[in-house]
Each structure stands twice: as C-alpha cells, then as structure tokens.
Design an enzyme around this catalytic site. Structure first.
Site, PDB file in Angstrom:
ATOM      1  N   GLU A 138      -7.153  -2.420  -7.566  1.00 28.41           N
ATOM      2  CA  GLU A 138      -7.488  -3.115  -6.307  1.00 28.41           C
ATOM      3  C   GLU A 138      -7.925  -4.558  -6.573  1.00 28.41           C
ATOM      4  OE1 GLU A 138      -6.808  -1.740  -3.495  1.00 28.41           O
ATOM      5  OE2 GLU A 138      -6.583   0.352  -4.100  1.00 28.41           O
TER       6      GLU A 138
ATOM      7  N   GLN B 125      -6.698  -7.260  -5.624  1.00 38.49           N
ATOM      8  CA  GLN B 125      -6.562  -8.215  -4.507  1.00 38.49           C
ATOM      9  C   GLN B 125      -7.909  -8.532  -3.872  1.00 38.49           C
ATOM     10  OE1 GLN B 125      -5.518  -5.039  -4.291  1.00 38.49           O
ATOM     11  NE2 GLN B 125      -6.363  -4.157  -2.433  1.00 38.49           N
TER      12      GLN B 125
ATOM     13  N   SER C  42      -1.746   2.830  -7.913  1.00 35.53           N
ATOM     14  CA  SER C  42      -2.826   3.548  -8.608  1.00 35.53           C
ATOM     15  C   SER C  42      -2.257   4.653  -9.484  1.00 35.53           C
ATOM     16  CB  SER C  42      -3.818   4.134  -7.594  1.00 35.53           C
ATOM     17  OG  SER C  42      -4.496   3.095  -6.934  1.00 35.53           O
TER      18      SER C  42
ATOM     19  N   CYS D 155       9.290   2.914   4.206  1.00 35.36           N
ATOM     20  CA  CYS D 155       8.957   2.406   5.537  1.00 35.36           C
ATOM     21  C   CYS D 155       8.767   3.599   6.476  1.00 35.36           C
ATOM     22  CB  CYS D 155      10.055   1.480   6.055  1.00 35.36           C
ATOM     23  SG  CYS D 155       9.791   0.948   7.759  1.00 35.36           S
TER      24      CYS D 155
ATOM     25  N   GLY E 233       2.287   3.527  -4.877  1.00 32.88           N
ATOM     26  CA  GLY E 233       2.040   4.242  -6.122  1.00 32.88           C
ATOM     27  C   GLY E 233       1.465   3.375  -7.231  1.00 32.88           C
TER      28      GLY E 233
ATOM     29  N   CYS F 139      10.910  -4.022   9.977  1.00 30.97           N
ATOM     30  CA  CYS F 139      10.011  -3.282  10.870  1.00 30.97           C
ATOM     31  C   CYS F 139       8.595  -3.852  10.847  1.00 30.97           C
ATOM     32  CB  CYS F 139       9.971  -1.809  10.473  1.00 30.97           C
ATOM     33  SG  CYS F 139      11.571  -0.976  10.596  1.00 30.97           S
TER      34      CYS F 139
ATOM     35  N   MET G 233       0.851  -1.196   0.000  1.00 28.94           N
ATOM     36  CA  MET G 233       0.000   0.000   0.000  1.00 28.94           C
ATOM     37  C   MET G 233       0.886   1.246   0.000  1.00 28.94           C
ATOM     38  SD  MET G 233      -2.689  -1.247   2.897  1.00 28.94           S
ATOM     39  CE  MET G 233      -3.862   0.088   2.899  1.00 28.94           C
TER      40      MET G 233
HETATM   41  P1  ADP Z   1      -1.201   2.573  -3.909  1.00 33.37           P
HETATM   42  O1  ADP Z   1      -2.214   2.498  -5.027  1.00 33.37           O
HETATM   43  O2  ADP Z   1       0.008   1.707  -4.125  1.00 33.37           O
HETATM   44  O3  ADP Z   1      -1.803   2.346  -2.533  1.00 33.37           O
HETATM   45  P2  ADP Z   1      -1.254   5.388  -4.419  1.00 33.37           P
HETATM   46  O4  ADP Z   1      -0.921   5.540  -5.880  1.00 33.37           O
HETATM   47  O5  ADP Z   1      -2.701   5.460  -4.035  1.00 33.37           O
HETATM   48  O6  ADP Z   1      -0.603   4.033  -3.883  1.00 33.37           O
HETATM   49  O7  ADP Z   1      -0.496   6.462  -3.537  1.00 33.37           O
HETATM   50  C1  ADP Z   1       0.893   6.666  -3.641  1.00 33.37           C
HETATM   51  C2  ADP Z   1       1.223   7.982  -2.924  1.00 33.37           C
HETATM   52  O8  ADP Z   1       1.060   7.806  -1.521  1.00 33.37           O
HETATM   53  C3  ADP Z   1       2.660   8.437  -3.047  1.00 33.37           C
HETATM   54  O9  ADP Z   1       2.890   9.146  -4.241  1.00 33.37           O
HETATM   55  C4  ADP Z   1       2.829   9.340  -1.838  1.00 33.37           C
HETATM   56  O10 ADP Z   1       2.434  10.655  -2.137  1.00 33.37           O
HETATM   57  C5  ADP Z   1       1.832   8.798  -0.826  1.00 33.37           C
HETATM   58  N1  ADP Z   1       2.407   8.120   0.350  1.00 33.37           N
HETATM   59  C6  ADP Z   1       1.834   8.104   1.579  1.00 33.37           C
HETATM   60  N2  ADP Z   1       2.548   7.354   2.446  1.00 33.37           N
HETATM   61  C7  ADP Z   1       3.617   6.868   1.758  1.00 33.37           C
HETATM   62  C8  ADP Z   1       4.739   6.016   2.104  1.00 33.37           C
HETATM   63  N3  ADP Z   1       4.890   5.502   3.329  1.00 33.37           N
HETATM   64  N4  ADP Z   1       5.625   5.703   1.124  1.00 33.37           N
HETATM   65  C9  ADP Z   1       5.482   6.222  -0.118  1.00 33.37           C
HETATM   66  N5  ADP Z   1       4.453   7.034  -0.495  1.00 33.37           N
HETATM   67  C10 ADP Z   1       3.524   7.362   0.419  1.00 33.37           C
HETATM   68 ZN    ZN Z   2      11.788  -0.251   8.307  1.00 33.11          ZN
END
Ligand code: ADP
Ligand code: ZN
Length: 213
Positions: free
Chosen positions: A92, A94, A24, A148, A22, A189, A19
């Site tokens: 999504e 999964q 999406s 992380c 990035g 972690c 999650m």
């Molecule tokens: P996913 O679909 O993989 O859940 P999204 O595309 O919705 O991811 O969101 C990615 C964005 O989330 C990143 O560009 C960043 O701005 C934000 N973000 C929030 N927390 C984190 C984190 N721990 N590591 C990297 N990006 C993060």
């Molecule tokens: Zn870590």
C-alpha cells in the site's frame, strides 16, 4: 578507469495496478519465496490500510512467518530497517510520501532487494502518491489488471462510487472509512463526471458518455 571496486547492490521492484488486481497476493508470493530462500525479510504497510483488521502476517510452509510493521511515513521505514535485512517489502505504498523513493533507492544501493506494492492510479486515473516516481526509478515493474465488474474486460482503473454513483474528480484522493466504495473497471467503463465533460470539450462529439449524463 574510475578505480571503483564493483560492489554488490540491490534493486527496486514495483508491483502496481488497480485495486483487486492481486498486488498483495503477488507481494506475499515474493516474500514467501524469499523466506524459503532463507533471506532476512522485513515487511511494512501503510497504517491507513486496515483490510486485515490491522494485522498482516505472511507465513511460509516451513513455519516461518513475519508480521507487517505499520508505518505512517517513509522516514519510519528508514529507521526500522535492520542493517542485516536482505529483503524489504512495502505494501500500500500509494499512501506514503514521495520520500519513499529516496529510502528505497538508499536501501537498494546498500544491497537490499526492495519490493513495493501499490495502486498506481487514484480514482481519477492520476498517479497515486509516490507511485509514479517509484515506477520510473524501479529496475523491474509489473502492472497487474483486475476484471472490470461492468463488462468483464481487463480492468486498469479504480472507480470510486458514492451512494452507487460515480464520484466527482474534486473529492479527496484518500478517503478511508466513508460512504464511498470502489470497483475495478476498464478504461471504457471508468466514469469521472467532471473529467469526462472536460474531455468532450477537448474532443467535441467524441468524449465518453455514461448512463444518466
Ligand atoms: P490488491 O492488493 O491488488 O488490491 P488483492 O491481492 O488484495 O488485490 O486481492 C486480489 C483478489 O481479489 C483476487 O484474487 C480475487 O479473488 C479478488 N477480486 C475481487 N474483485 C475482483 C475483480 N474485480 N477482479 C479481479 N479479482 C477480484
Ligand atoms: Zn469495462
């Protein structure tokens, strides 16, 4: 010689990862480029995903836009895909059933490009829903990392927290709208209490320990 005439075929590409990695964003980028190329695109997402208030729209700079169609299972995707569609994007994944593998394969065999995005591991670090099978079948896979939140290293695992504490492995795989929250964490972690205790029995003196254990 089999006598078969080579036919145009499509392919399956998977964007996986933790999650916040990035996925999406990457799916949107690929769909936007397909729209720029003038391709006919259909976008689906699991009905369990309500991050965008139920709406998920992708628009390109030239003003073309498509809305994601919510689906609750793979059969609905097969029913909703128009034969004229050239690119099918699924976010999504999964949350969908294993049947999405057969649907993706059938659509690719019929000539379409299939882009599937989804979290590859659940909060325990196990394959999430159909993602393991999809990764094995895809022609192309990309595994993205987040950061992380504990140590700043590349994150590959989903940490489920309940009232701020690491959640036990026994909880349900899918939990939407509860008291829990999620963080992106690296392997070191990532804490799953019951699993980590079992690992210490497997490797005495070398298993993972965490604060408060
Ligand atoms: P996913 O679909 O993989 O859940 P999204 O595309 O919705 O991811 O969101 C990615 C964005 O989330 C990143 O560009 C960043 O701005 C934000 N973000 C929030 N927390 C984190 C984190 N721990 N590591 C990297 N990006 C993060
Ligand atoms: Zn870590």
């Amino acid at each position: 010689m089999t006598g078969r005439t080579p036919s145009r075929h499509g392919w399956v590409e998977v964007v996986s990862g933790v999650m916040f990695s990035g996925k999406s964003e990457e799916l949107i980028r690929r769909v936007r480029r397909a729209l720029i190329a003038g391709r006919r695109v259909q976008l689906f997402k699991s009905h369990l995903d309500d991050r965008y208030g139920g709406e998920f729209r992708i628009s390109s700079h030239d003003g073309r836009q498509i809305d994601a169609e919510p689906v609750s299972n793979s059969v609905q995707i097969a029913e909703k895909v128009d034969p004229a569609t050239q690119v099918v994007a699924i976010d999504e994944a999964q949350f969908l059933d294993d049947g999405v593998c057969e649907v993706a394969d059938a659509l690719a065999d019929a000539g379409m490009r299939i882009i599937v995005a989804g979290t590859d591991m659940d909060f325990r670090g196990e394959p999430f829903g159909p993602m393991g099978l999809l990764l094995a079948r895809a022609e192309r896979i990309d595994k993205l990392t987040a950061i992380c939140v504990v140590c700043g290293e590349p994150a590959t695992k989903n940490q489920r927290l309940i009232d701020g504490e690491p959640a036990p492995a026994e909880g349900p795989t899918i939990q939407v709208g509860g008291a829990e929250s999620y963080e992106a964490r690296c392997r070191g972690c990532h804490v799953v209490p019951t699993r980590d205790r079992a690992q210490r029995e497997l490797l005495p003196g070398r298993g993972k320990r965490w604060a408060g254990d």
